[in-house]
Design a protein around this motif. Structure first.
Motif, mmCIF file in Angstrom:
data_model
loop_
_atom_site.group_PDB
_atom_site.id
_atom_site.type_symbol
_atom_site.label_atom_id
_atom_site.label_comp_id
_atom_site.label_asym_id
_atom_site.label_seq_id
_atom_site.Cartn_x
_atom_site.Cartn_y
_atom_site.Cartn_z
ATOM 1 N N GLY A 1 0.824 -1.188 0.000
ATOM 2 C CA GLY A 1 0.000 0.000 0.000
ATOM 3 C C GLY A 1 0.857 1.237 0.000
ATOM 4 N N ARG A 2 0.196 2.363 0.207
ATOM 5 C CA ARG A 2 0.932 3.629 0.199
ATOM 6 C C ARG A 2 1.920 3.690 1.350
ATOM 7 N NH1 ARG A 2 0.529 8.869 2.167
ATOM 8 N NH2 ARG A 2 -1.180 8.270 3.545
ATOM 9 N N ILE A 3 3.121 4.129 1.024
ATOM 10 C CA ILE A 3 4.154 4.267 2.055
ATOM 11 C C ILE A 3 4.025 5.639 2.691
ATOM 12 C CG2 ILE A 3 6.632 4.327 2.490
ATOM 13 C CD1 ILE A 3 6.955 2.438 0.084
ATOM 14 N N ARG A 4 3.977 5.671 4.003
ATOM 15 C CA ARG A 4 3.818 6.928 4.713
ATOM 16 C C ARG A 4 5.022 7.821 4.504
ATOM 17 N NH1 ARG A 4 1.268 4.855 10.490
ATOM 18 N NH2 ARG A 4 -0.589 3.861 9.593
ATOM 19 N N SER A 5 4.770 9.110 4.458
ATOM 20 C CA SER A 5 5.820 10.051 4.094
ATOM 21 C C SER A 5 6.969 10.085 5.081
ATOM 22 C CB SER A 5 5.216 11.449 3.944
ATOM 23 O OG SER A 5 4.626 11.856 5.176
ATOM 24 N N TRP B 1 11.363 8.502 2.468
ATOM 25 C CA TRP B 1 10.329 8.558 1.446
ATOM 26 C C TRP B 1 9.881 9.983 1.142
ATOM 27 C CZ3 TRP B 1 9.293 4.657 -1.621
ATOM 28 C CH2 TRP B 1 8.173 4.715 -2.439
ATOM 29 N N THR B 2 9.834 10.827 2.143
ATOM 30 C CA THR B 2 9.237 12.138 1.953
ATOM 31 C C THR B 2 10.135 13.103 1.205
ATOM 32 O OG1 THR B 2 8.150 13.979 3.081
ATOM 33 C CG2 THR B 2 10.041 13.024 4.178
ATOM 34 N N ASN C 1 7.201 6.385 -6.655
ATOM 35 C CA ASN C 1 6.120 6.657 -5.715
ATOM 36 C C ASN C 1 4.790 6.099 -6.192
ATOM 37 O OD1 ASN C 1 8.215 8.084 -4.613
ATOM 38 N ND2 ASN C 1 6.981 9.862 -4.093
ATOM 39 N N ALA C 2 4.561 6.156 -7.484
ATOM 40 C CA ALA C 2 3.289 5.673 -8.024
ATOM 41 C C ALA C 2 3.118 4.176 -7.819
ATOM 42 C CB ALA C 2 3.184 6.021 -9.503
ATOM 43 N N LYS C 3 4.225 3.460 -7.769
ATOM 44 C CA LYS C 3 4.181 2.003 -7.609
ATOM 45 C C LYS C 3 4.495 1.560 -6.189
ATOM 46 C CE LYS C 3 5.518 1.023 -12.397
ATOM 47 N NZ LYS C 3 6.505 0.337 -13.279
ATOM 48 N N ASN C 4 4.695 2.518 -5.286
ATOM 49 C CA ASN C 4 5.075 2.187 -3.906
ATOM 50 C C ASN C 4 6.249 1.210 -3.885
ATOM 51 O OD1 ASN C 4 2.944 3.716 -2.639
ATOM 52 N ND2 ASN C 4 1.545 2.103 -3.329
ATOM 53 N N THR D 1 13.184 5.526 -5.818
ATOM 54 C CA THR D 1 11.790 5.146 -5.610
ATOM 55 C C THR D 1 10.948 5.387 -6.852
ATOM 56 O OG1 THR D 1 11.128 7.340 -4.864
ATOM 57 C CG2 THR D 1 11.944 5.816 -3.186
#
Length: 124
Positions: A25-29, A52-53, A73-76, A71
Motif C-alpha cells: 500500500g501507500r508508504i507513509r511520508s 520517502w518524503t 512513488n506511483a508504484k510504492n 523510488t
C-alpha cells in the motif's frame, strides 16, 4: 507493512543488477526504506536507505558510488541499482521499512517491517 523483494540472481563481477521492493500500500511520508544484506556466516549489514518524503539517501561506504537507491512513488516501490558488482557483494538482500532517526538509520533494529530476501551471487 509486508514488503516483497525481488530481482536477485547470478551475475559476473562487473555486471549490474536491479533489486525491487514493493509495498502493498501507500508508504507513509515519514518512513525510511532501506536495503540490508547478509552474507553466509556474517551479520546483516546496512547497504542503503532513503527517506520517502524527501528522498534523502544514505549509503554504506562499501557500496557508495556503485549502488543507487531510488523510488517509484506511483508504484510504492523502492529500487536498488547495483553496478560494478564484486564477489564480496554476494549476499541475501533484504528490504526494510521503519521510522528511524538519522543517527539510527544503519541499525537493523530500527526497522519494523522486512521483505523475505533475494539472493545476489556475484562470480569472479
Amino acid at each position: 507493512v509486508q514488503l516483497q523483494a525481488s530481482g536477485g540472481g547470478l551475475v559476473q563481477a562487473g555486471d549490474s543488477l536491479r533489486l525491487s521492493c514493493a509495498a502493498p500500500g501507500r508508504i507513509r511520508s515519514n518512513y525510511v526504506m532501506a536495503w540490508f544484506r547478509q552474507a553466509p556466516g556474517k551479520e546483516r549489514e546496512f547497504v542503503a536507505a532513503l527517506r520517502w518524503t524527501n528522498t534523502n539517501t544514505w549509503y554504506a561506504d562499501s557500496v557508495k558510488g556503485r549502488f543507487t537507491i531510488s523510488t517509484d512513488n506511483a508504484k510504492n516501490t523502492v529500487y536498488l541499482q547495483m553496478n560494478s558488482l564484486k564477489p564480496e557483494d554476494t549476499a541475501v538482500y533484504y528490504c526494510a521499512s521503519g521510522t528511524p532517526i538519522v543517527s539510527t538509520i544503519r541499525r537493523v533494529s530500527s526497522y519494523s517491517s522486512w521483505g523475505q530476501g533475494t539472493l545476489v551471487t556475484v562470480s569472479s
